[in-house]
Scaffold this active site. Sequence first.
Site, PDB file in Angstrom:
ATOM      1  N   GLU A 138       0.816  -1.211   0.000  1.00 56.19           N
ATOM      2  CA  GLU A 138       0.000   0.000   0.000  1.00 56.19           C
ATOM      3  C   GLU A 138       0.855   1.270   0.000  1.00 56.19           C
ATOM      4  OE1 GLU A 138      -3.457   0.209   0.002  1.00 56.19           O
ATOM      5  OE2 GLU A 138      -4.069   1.229   1.841  1.00 56.19           O
ATOM      6  N   ASP A 139       1.887   1.314   0.817  1.00 58.60           N
ATOM      7  CA  ASP A 139       2.630   2.562   1.019  1.00 58.60           C
ATOM      8  C   ASP A 139       3.889   2.703   0.160  1.00 58.60           C
ATOM      9  OD1 ASP A 139       0.723   3.006   2.848  1.00 58.60           O
ATOM     10  OD2 ASP A 139       1.983   2.769   4.624  1.00 58.60           O
TER      11      ASP A 139
END
Length: 563
Positions: free
Chosen positions: A76-77
């Site tokens: 996600e990051d």
Amino acid sequence: MSIDAIIKEFNKYNQSENEANLIRRAFELARTAHEGQKRKGGEPYITHPLSVGLTLAKMRLDAATIAAGLLHDTVEDCGVPLSEIEKKFGTDIAFLVDGVTKVGHIRYRGAEKQIENLRKMFLAMARDIRVVLIKLADRHHNMQTLDALPPDKRRRIALETAEIYAPIAHRLGIGELRGQLEDLAFKHIHPKEYEWVLKNIGEKYQEREDYLKKLIPFLISELNRDGIEPIEIQYRAKHYYSLYKKLLKYDMNFDRIYDLAACRILVPSVEKCYGVLGTIHRLWKPLPGMIKDYIAMPKPNGYKSLHTTVFCVNGKIMEFQIRTPEMHQENEYGIAAHFAYKENTAKPNAEELTWVKQLREWQKESQNPDEVLENLKIDFFKRRIFVLTPRGEVMDLPEESTPVDFAYQVHSELGDQCVGAKVNNKIAPLDYKLKSGDIVEILTQKNKKPSASWLEFVKTSEARKKIKNAVNKKERNISVEPQKKNQPIELKITTQDRVGLLKDITKAVASFKINILNVNMDNKSGAFPIIAVSIVPKDKAQLERLIVKIKQIKGVLEISSKA
Ligand code: MN
């Protein structure tokens, strides 16, 4: 903190060099991926996955879960493709990371009546209990570093923690984590009350601690006299939030909180537990109604212990909790404890909440750890999905439900008048198969009647029943009764206004070489004009093919026909 702390913790219960290396490899990828990233508080980002990994190792979880915990924010990051994780670490770890990412999108929206469903949705989307445990560890660290965030965000996350995460930890029997999550949230949800408890508890707790320090040697000698060798006697402060809730019940009077610093006695067997209870009652008189046998009758989340509250030395009222180390481990770590205890003898209890019971079903059968892992998949929600209204209410529906099922679930009128749907803000067909976590908005039109064609795809019996009722009342419909040959048919097409739509419809009709007798456009309802087309199809089959074709035209929401 470093990876060594995690490996050290892991080695306490697992000495496999291969598995320790797996954890190290996961750390290396996470470190590279998060390189240069900072947490909101300014510290290097890698401190976060490391903290998650350590929490999981303290819960004595398997190497795959710890590795996934270290990797949980890389997709996600940092934009690490899931396929890379799968290639390097296998499908199991990729599945866990993906699950954590998905569950991370669930938001507490303050719809209080829906909280229970939100919790279920969380579990349904997690699909695997290890995903839940990683998410709990993730939230635990995020709560510890919450001060770095702006106040409104802090409050939302704290509420989410108190309403969703802590109760899930509680249901899974993970008492220690639940207590910590609640305490961390308490500070942000009720800051004044938190300050008050903090200010007042110190002295009271110290007083109890001093008292217990003097009491314990005497208690040990008395237990020895009865032939009992306690493994450990400990005392610990009650968690602030549960203390606060108890204080509210007892006029904020600390003297009425008998378990402020409860005394915990660990003994080797169940028999010895009852033996300790006997010794304590021989020494001191119990308070009526305060003897709790959670060994014979465990709490719904599996908590096991004997509790008794007695008039102790100098008439002080004191709570004792008596248990075996196995019970203690389970009370602290709940479902996670079963990784550590290979030869567990946990028996399910009859009065468990159904879904906790189902969740715990695996643990009574599973003896070897591989089997435990296999059974960690949460499949009792497999047949259910949880979708949200735009206002954040959660609807519990059977698998493969459609926007029409959803609409009828919300309100029968909404179902009847439904002409279209938006799923996650995108227009979706009415027979779209919804997935857990979808946000569904129903587009309606006044006086619209349900279509018999919906019966072909709806999943819920409620929707089916209501559509049938409505259809029976209204004019005959092609899918109910075949049309006579060469009879004029009127198609009623509910649409979304769009330039060129009418032309596309007439073109579709013409492609079947069907004559159009008449076209009418009713634009009264604004957003959803109804186009009425009178035609003479060759036969029913041709008409059905035409309807399928018109349905595929962009902007066509619904279509019905009558003779
Ligand atoms: Mn995270």
